[in-house]
Design a protein around this motif. Sequence first.
Motif, PDB file in Angstrom:
ATOM      1  N   VAL A 170       0.853  -1.183   0.000  1.00 12.23           N
ATOM      2  CA  VAL A 170       0.000   0.000   0.000  1.00 12.23           C
ATOM      3  C   VAL A 170       0.889   1.234   0.000  1.00 12.23           C
ATOM      4  CG1 VAL A 170      -0.145   0.042   2.527  1.00 12.23           C
ATOM      5  CG2 VAL A 170      -1.918   1.176   1.177  1.00 12.23           C
ATOM      6  N   GLU A 171       0.444   2.264  -0.711  1.00 14.66           N
ATOM      7  CA  GLU A 171       1.199   3.513  -0.781  1.00 14.66           C
ATOM      8  C   GLU A 171       0.397   4.622  -0.121  1.00 14.66           C
ATOM      9  OE1 GLU A 171       3.761   4.814  -4.312  1.00 14.66           O
ATOM     10  OE2 GLU A 171       1.948   6.049  -4.540  1.00 14.66           O
ATOM     11  N   PHE A 172       1.056   5.370   0.751  1.00 14.93           N
ATOM     12  CA  PHE A 172       0.458   6.545   1.376  1.00 14.93           C
ATOM     13  C   PHE A 172       1.078   7.784   0.745  1.00 14.93           C
ATOM     14  CE2 PHE A 172       0.349   3.566   5.179  1.00 14.93           C
ATOM     15  CZ  PHE A 172      -0.976   3.210   4.972  1.00 14.93           C
ATOM     16  N   GLU A 173       0.215   8.671   0.255  1.00 18.98           N
ATOM     17  CA  GLU A 173       0.687   9.916  -0.350  1.00 18.98           C
ATOM     18  C   GLU A 173      -0.022  11.085   0.318  1.00 18.98           C
ATOM     19  OE1 GLU A 173       0.991  12.163  -4.699  1.00 18.98           O
ATOM     20  OE2 GLU A 173       0.100  10.161  -4.545  1.00 18.98           O
ATOM     21  N   ALA A 174       0.755  11.918   1.001  1.00 19.93           N
ATOM     22  CA  ALA A 174       0.210  13.085   1.687  1.00 19.93           C
ATOM     23  C   ALA A 174       0.463  14.325   0.842  1.00 19.93           C
ATOM     24  CB  ALA A 174       0.870  13.246   3.053  1.00 19.93           C
ATOM     25  N   ALA A 175      -0.599  15.099   0.637  1.00 19.03           N
ATOM     26  CA  ALA A 175      -0.500  16.322  -0.161  1.00 19.03           C
ATOM     27  C   ALA A 175      -0.764  17.530   0.733  1.00 19.03           C
ATOM     28  CB  ALA A 175      -1.493  16.281  -1.310  1.00 19.03           C
ATOM     29  N   VAL A 176       0.240  18.398   0.880  1.00 19.80           N
ATOM     30  CA  VAL A 176       0.131  19.561   1.763  1.00 19.80           C
ATOM     31  C   VAL A 176      -0.990  20.487   1.313  1.00 19.80           C
ATOM     32  CG1 VAL A 176       1.299  21.635   2.569  1.00 19.80           C
ATOM     33  CG2 VAL A 176       2.543  19.486   2.489  1.00 19.80           C
ATOM     34  N   ASP A 177      -1.028  20.810   0.028  1.00 21.21           N
ATOM     35  CA  ASP A 177      -2.003  21.789  -0.467  1.00 21.21           C
ATOM     36  C   ASP A 177      -3.437  21.323  -0.268  1.00 21.21           C
ATOM     37  OD1 ASP A 177       0.073  23.419  -1.201  1.00 21.21           O
ATOM     38  OD2 ASP A 177       0.075  22.802  -3.313  1.00 21.21           O
ATOM     39  N   ASP A 178      -3.691  20.036  -0.496  1.00 22.10           N
ATOM     40  CA  ASP A 178      -5.050  19.514  -0.410  1.00 22.10           C
ATOM     41  C   ASP A 178      -5.415  19.021   0.984  1.00 22.10           C
ATOM     42  OD1 ASP A 178      -5.385  19.942  -3.141  1.00 22.10           O
ATOM     43  OD2 ASP A 178      -4.579  17.965  -3.646  1.00 22.10           O
ATOM     44  N   LYS A 179      -4.406  18.880   1.847  1.00 18.51           N
ATOM     45  CA  LYS A 179      -4.633  18.312   3.185  1.00 18.51           C
ATOM     46  C   LYS A 179      -5.352  16.966   3.091  1.00 18.51           C
ATOM     47  CE  LYS A 179      -2.706  21.437   5.754  1.00 18.51           C
ATOM     48  NZ  LYS A 179      -1.470  21.128   6.502  1.00 18.51           N
ATOM     49  N   GLU A 180      -4.887  16.166   2.139  1.00 24.84           N
ATOM     50  CA  GLU A 180      -5.491  14.863   1.911  1.00 24.84           C
ATOM     51  C   GLU A 180      -4.429  13.769   1.978  1.00 24.84           C
ATOM     52  OE1 GLU A 180      -9.174  15.882  -1.156  1.00 24.84           O
ATOM     53  OE2 GLU A 180      -7.271  15.083  -1.930  1.00 24.84           O
ATOM     54  N   LEU A 181      -4.876  12.608   2.368  1.00 26.19           N
ATOM     55  CA  LEU A 181      -4.032  11.422   2.317  1.00 26.19           C
ATOM     56  C   LEU A 181      -4.647  10.467   1.304  1.00 26.19           C
ATOM     57  CD1 LEU A 181      -1.638   9.750   3.659  1.00 26.19           C
ATOM     58  CD2 LEU A 181      -3.450   8.608   4.953  1.00 26.19           C
ATOM     59  N   VAL A 182      -3.869  10.101   0.294  1.00 24.14           N
ATOM     60  CA  VAL A 182      -4.328   9.142  -0.711  1.00 24.14           C
ATOM     61  C   VAL A 182      -3.708   7.788  -0.378  1.00 24.14           C
ATOM     62  CG1 VAL A 182      -4.394   8.538  -3.156  1.00 24.14           C
ATOM     63  CG2 VAL A 182      -4.501  10.945  -2.455  1.00 24.14           C
ATOM     64  N   VAL A 183      -4.560   6.811  -0.152  1.00 21.95           N
ATOM     65  CA  VAL A 183      -4.133   5.455   0.163  1.00 21.95           C
ATOM     66  C   VAL A 183      -4.390   4.616  -1.080  1.00 21.95           C
ATOM     67  CG1 VAL A 183      -4.419   3.489   1.723  1.00 21.95           C
ATOM     68  CG2 VAL A 183      -4.803   5.826   2.564  1.00 21.95           C
ATOM     69  N   SER A 184      -3.352   4.068  -1.689  1.00 22.60           N
ATOM     70  CA  SER A 184      -3.533   3.420  -2.988  1.00 22.60           C
ATOM     71  C   SER A 184      -2.848   2.067  -3.057  1.00 22.60           C
ATOM     72  CB  SER A 184      -3.002   4.317  -4.110  1.00 22.60           C
ATOM     73  OG  SER A 184      -1.624   4.577  -3.946  1.00 22.60           O
ATOM     74  N   GLY A 185      -3.423   1.231  -3.908  1.00 17.33           N
ATOM     75  CA  GLY A 185      -2.833  -0.047  -4.262  1.00 17.33           C
ATOM     76  C   GLY A 185      -2.659  -0.096  -5.759  1.00 17.33           C
ATOM     77  N   ASN A 186      -1.469  -0.503  -6.213  1.00 15.86           N
ATOM     78  CA  ASN A 186      -1.183  -0.558  -7.637  1.00 15.86           C
ATOM     79  C   ASN A 186      -0.847  -1.996  -8.024  1.00 15.86           C
ATOM     80  OD1 ASN A 186      -0.921   2.425  -8.745  1.00 15.86           O
ATOM     81  ND2 ASN A 186      -0.023   2.391  -6.691  1.00 15.86           N
ATOM     82  N   GLY A 187      -1.715  -2.610  -8.818  1.00 17.71           N
ATOM     83  CA  GLY A 187      -1.470  -3.965  -9.276  1.00 17.71           C
ATOM     84  C   GLY A 187      -0.898  -3.980 -10.675  1.00 17.71           C
ATOM     85  N   VAL A 247      -9.329   8.191  -0.762  1.00 19.72           N
ATOM     86  CA  VAL A 247      -8.887   9.531  -0.374  1.00 19.72           C
ATOM     87  C   VAL A 247      -9.467   9.878   0.994  1.00 19.72           C
ATOM     88  CG1 VAL A 247      -8.848  11.969  -0.978  1.00 19.72           C
ATOM     89  CG2 VAL A 247      -8.731  10.235  -2.781  1.00 19.72           C
ATOM     90  N   LEU A 248      -8.588  10.201   1.932  1.00 22.68           N
ATOM     91  CA  LEU A 248      -8.997  10.631   3.266  1.00 22.68           C
ATOM     92  C   LEU A 248      -8.717  12.122   3.381  1.00 22.68           C
ATOM     93  CD1 LEU A 248      -7.530   7.688   5.420  1.00 22.68           C
ATOM     94  CD2 LEU A 248      -9.767   7.858   4.320  1.00 22.68           C
ATOM     95  N   GLY A 249      -9.783  12.895   3.559  1.00 24.87           N
ATOM     96  CA  GLY A 249      -9.647  14.345   3.648  1.00 24.87           C
ATOM     97  C   GLY A 249      -9.917  14.864   5.043  1.00 24.87           C
ATOM     98  N   PRO A 250     -10.192  16.164   5.166  1.00 29.05           N
ATOM     99  CA  PRO A 250     -10.407  16.772   6.488  1.00 29.05           C
ATOM    100  C   PRO A 250     -11.504  16.114   7.306  1.00 29.05           C
ATOM    101  CG  PRO A 250     -10.096  18.471   4.824  1.00 29.05           C
ATOM    102  CD  PRO A 250     -10.195  17.171   4.086  1.00 29.05           C
ATOM    103  N   ASP A 251     -12.528  15.578   6.655  1.00 26.86           N
ATOM    104  CA  ASP A 251     -13.604  14.924   7.406  1.00 26.86           C
ATOM    105  C   ASP A 251     -13.101  13.657   8.103  1.00 26.86           C
ATOM    106  OD1 ASP A 251     -15.393  16.848   6.664  1.00 26.86           O
ATOM    107  OD2 ASP A 251     -16.264  15.693   5.010  1.00 26.86           O
TER     108      ASP A 251
END
Length: 257
Positions: A151-168, A176-180
């Motif tokens: 699993v890859e975690f990608e944090a984006a400062v501008d969007d304040k989001e964490l993208v959790v992804s799987g690449n097969g 996508v996990l955002g402020p909520d």
Amino acid sequence: MTVIVRAEVLQQVIDQMLTVVDEAIFRIGYDGLAVAAVDPANVGMVELEVEPGAFESVGDGMFPIGLNLQRLDDYIDGASGADPVTLSYQPETRSISIEHTNVEVEMAGIDPDAIRDEPDIPDLDHSVDFTVNAGVFRDSVENAELVSDHVEFEAAVDDKELVVSGNGDTDKIETVLGPDELPEANFDSDATSMYSLAYLVGGSKKGTKYKGLLKPLSADTDLQVEFSEEHPIQMHYEFADGFGHVTVLLAPRIQKR
């Protein structure tokens, strides 16, 4: 040297330690309980402390004892919830007496010198940290398992989001996990890091000896997560009404450039 603790507290300790090892050194007594271990591959690490406030009684002594975790799990299987479990150390036989409900067990200990030394959790300065509901976080990680073994975690400062992804090989999935979902988040810089799903959730597709670092957490647990670019991820949570403290660390999978 006797302590009394609720079954649900001891069960959480056992479940979390079983995510990395089969046996561990328990230090139990007037200071509560402390145990730490790293898996044989030096990839996953767990440090756990339970304060005296979680115990019904802690007595006056303190003892270290090596224990087989699966056997201990089996021996307390008949106790649950608030059932008291009494643990009494027998130094002359290097064993521990276990009593709960209508069960009494004399369990042989393991010489602590025969068990791998407890690890020191490194002090890391991460660029990303956030608090998330454990159930939400685990679901996002398990989504990645549908297509990949990492699993890859990608944090984006501008969007304040964490993208959790799987690449097969052919498919890709993102959650996508955002402020909520991340009510407390500090992103100092963009960061991307990859981790083994076998260590996080047990790798059900390929099978793994241990069941996954995130598996013992109840869905409503507040989980604090910290990571940086291609650095170990650290996760912290509390249990036993705030008297239990857990730190989990997982080394990254370094991507080839």
